[in-house]
Enzyme design. Sequence first.
Site, PDB file in Angstrom:
ATOM      1  N   ALA A   1       0.825  -1.216   0.000  1.00  0.00           N
ATOM      2  CA  ALA A   1       0.000   0.000   0.000  1.00  0.00           C
ATOM      3  C   ALA A   1       0.857   1.263   0.000  1.00  0.00           C
ATOM      4  CB  ALA A   1      -0.929  -0.007   1.211  1.00  0.00           C
TER       5      ALA A   1
ATOM      6  N   GLU B   1       2.647   2.691  -6.847  1.00  0.00           N
ATOM      7  CA  GLU B   1       2.756   1.927  -8.087  1.00  0.00           C
ATOM      8  C   GLU B   1       2.626   2.818  -9.322  1.00  0.00           C
ATOM      9  OE1 GLU B   1       1.471  -0.766  -4.821  1.00  0.00           O
ATOM     10  OE2 GLU B   1       0.724   1.158  -5.577  1.00  0.00           O
TER      11      GLU B   1
ATOM     12  N   ASP C   1      28.672  27.831 -28.378  1.00  0.00           N
ATOM     13  CA  ASP C   1      29.473  28.463 -29.418  1.00  0.00           C
ATOM     14  C   ASP C   1      28.736  29.711 -29.896  1.00  0.00           C
ATOM     15  OD1 ASP C   1      27.431  27.162 -30.686  1.00  0.00           O
ATOM     16  OD2 ASP C   1      28.671  25.991 -32.036  1.00  0.00           O
TER      17      ASP C   1
ATOM     18  N   ASP D   1      33.481  18.901 -31.868  1.00  0.00           N
ATOM     19  CA  ASP D   1      32.656  19.235 -30.713  1.00  0.00           C
ATOM     20  C   ASP D   1      32.104  17.981 -30.052  1.00  0.00           C
ATOM     21  OD1 ASP D   1      32.772  22.073 -30.888  1.00  0.00           O
ATOM     22  OD2 ASP D   1      31.340  22.036 -32.526  1.00  0.00           O
TER      23      ASP D   1
ATOM     24  N   ASP E   1      -6.558   7.315  -8.740  1.00  0.00           N
ATOM     25  CA  ASP E   1      -5.445   8.276  -8.656  1.00  0.00           C
ATOM     26  C   ASP E   1      -4.698   8.472  -9.976  1.00  0.00           C
ATOM     27  OD1 ASP E   1      -5.649   9.265  -6.163  1.00  0.00           O
ATOM     28  OD2 ASP E   1      -3.913   8.252  -5.316  1.00  0.00           O
TER      29      ASP E   1
END
Length: 912
Positions: free
Chosen positions: A273, A277, A319, A639, A735
């Site tokens: 709980a 998750e 640059d 670079d 949720d």
Amino acid sequence: MQIDDVYKYFDTKETGLTSEHAAELLKKFGHNTIQRNKKQSQFKAFLKNFTSLMAILLWISGFIAIFAHMVELGIAIWAVNLINGIFSYWQEHQAQKATDSLLKMLPTYAQVLRDGKAQQINSEDLVPGDVFIIQAGNSISADARIIESTSLQVDESALTGESVLVSKQAQYSHGVGRFAESNLVFAGTVAGSGSATAVAVATGMHSEFGKIAKLTQSEKHHASPLELELNHLTRQLSLIAILIGTLFFVAAIFFVHYPIAKSFIFALGMIVAFIPEGLLPTVTLSLAQGVTRMAKKHALVKNLNSVETLGETTVICSDKTGTLTQNQMTINHLWLAGNQYTVTGQGYVNNGHIQLHNQDVDLSAHPDLQKLLQIAALNNNTKVEAPKQPGDNPKIIGTPTEAALVILAEKAGFDTDGESKKVPRIGELPFDSERKRMSTFHKTGDHITVCVKGSLDGMLPISDSILENGKIRPLTEADKKQINDADTAFAAQGLRSLAVAYREVTADDQLPKDPKVWKIADAEQHLVFVGLTIMQDPPRPEIYEAVRKCHEASIRIIMVTGDSSLTAKSIAVKIGLTSDKARVITGDELAEMRIDKLKEALKGEVIFARVAPEQKYRIVSTLQSNGEIVASTGDGVNDAPALKKADIGVAMGVTGTDVAKDAADMILTDDNFASIVAAIEEGRTVYSNLQKFLLYILNSNLPEAAPSILFLFSRGLIPLPLTVMQILTVDLGTDMLPALGLGAEQSEPGIMKQAPRARTAHLLNRGIILKAFAWYGLVASIISTVAYFFVNNQHGWPGVALAGSGAVYEEATTMTLAAIVFCQIAAAINCRTKTSSVFKIGIFSNHRILGGIVFEIALLALLIYVPFLQDLFNTAAIGLRDWGLLVCIPIPLILIEELRKLLLRRRVKANG
């Protein structure tokens, strides 16, 4: 080596290889390609999305749930983990596909001499010994020795970072710096003007381009700050869950006197709980949404975790050319004897004007200006092709400097094509680095006009006259001083000058009739000095606001450029990057600088100029050792090591090489610094949204745990007000969608006025824990507990004992579940902002959260009224009065939180 020795060494000749010999060499040397980093196998790339620390925690949680006889819960947790991993893999696969498509946008053909004739082949099939033709605008596909050259100038910025074109010729001279050999051209560079024939000497990974690519590939991948943070968060949450599980295990044995086996199963349920998750899918979707928003702002992110890292950035190593500036050389002033003109219109656009005292000029009234424009048009080998689509840049075939002259003439309404036909060219003395001049010869009636352009220091010594108000007069020492003073004043502003002069050659000059046999010393003398064209690569219009935002966000910008110190500092000061007191360190100084001195210099205002791109790697490394989170920009192959080393490597999508794009974490599809700033804002938003989600998801843990606490501390007298399946309903049902809606929340006002978060700061901090458990969670626990007893009270409690099963018990647990859900509705709205009023940003502005709220109410209704779901989740129908009470729950919770945020804003304002 002499040309003949080169032919002999590579077993070739002036007419090129035979097809058969080329095929043999292709087998020997392989294809002319730059190998990219070995791609992870698709299986490994897929698998890594299921093996992060958080994913492993969820696999374990599912196993624990099944072991604790909560099979449905365990399967649901595993399903969430599986869906998240698949989605994460798909997102990164799509980003990689977009990157691959960018890498394919490269020239793929070369014109070679095979079997004694010119033919076009795929550049991948070019081999050492191939003789190939280079023309203006061509990408050069291999390292090669020049056989013959006609005014060839090459853009070597991909290797050197310096945007100034380099003259190349068949004769050898060493030059200054790497790649400066006059008779060699290199793979990955571009012919800016002129033409040449060359013999390939190195291809693929054996070329200089390939060697640097190999160096880049040796740089190992490092975990992103977000990966490290999620691992830290996982350990935190695991520790909290295990501690709580242990406490409940002990309490179940000593308070309720449960058997050890039953207490253990109960404790396992509590551990599950307390593990959020929904965290991993929400993180993934928040990052994916950030990627999508960044793509709309011209920033292609290759790795999801890179999104958040941007939000932590403390330093940007940028640059200059093309990123801070437009990479479009523009003439903005003209100096002529007696007058100084201003040129309007930025970049390669021809809708500007030439003005004197803020008034547009009429060319017919300015003979000196007309002469300067004529020379600019005639002494020019560059073509400017109009853009094919509105908003695109014109195509430049030639040099940026000559393009600026063409555009200058067009801005003045001068007919360049007509003038070239009217005064045809009959000869030329190409530009070279020693004379620093270029001369062209034109037939004008019965005489020849010599048009000359070049550096001032090379022009004044061979000029003995000056043009003023349409008349030629002797050039005096006072004139020379005035010209030099003007040039110095412009140079102090970081502007470049190009001098323009001419000469009318008549029979009296006693030169050969054919100008092709004229010697340089004979042609370039007794010149009439006309004036100076003053030019600059102008800053991007949006750069000023972008720099201001960075400063407000406490992000430092360090310019690292191959350009001159003067130009670099001028641009940096102009756009507000640094103050005039900034220290400028050149590449030569950097090469001699000790690490402790460099560390100290990097703590202050500093600009790096005339820096070789490989030195950028050292700058990035030193900044990281100073504790900075570094974003580094680049486009060239040199670079690439710095891009790979940086926390965020940002490659240019338009001008960048494939090696730079491959090494980078992010690609700018418009080569625009402002896009980096927009991406940083998105990165900060993603991190902020993750914290909002964490607050939202954790605050439901306490009301989920409160029933078990009541059950334990009442020694079983209060039956569990919430079942395990109802807890699952909250964690993975009601949720989820509002939480994902928080991941899509827009930037909160003022997010770019905050300092980057400290490296020691964590997603789950004391403030979130206190707010989640001691404020939101505590209030929700009280409300849900009251809801449980409210139902029991309606059925005779406390006169009768609390029911542990049956219809009343199911109705009471249903009301507890519903109260938690409606508390979460308030939490979803409250979590949208940290300090700002939700009414100010618009309570209905986030449609995903509204949709999530509608979904969770609908899901709750289904659980309450659908019979087979009632049996599965231990729910029962509730009445209209109960719904009325539930609907009222969010209102005071939102208003109380708004009052708290108001007081917080006032306190912050009072503290300045």
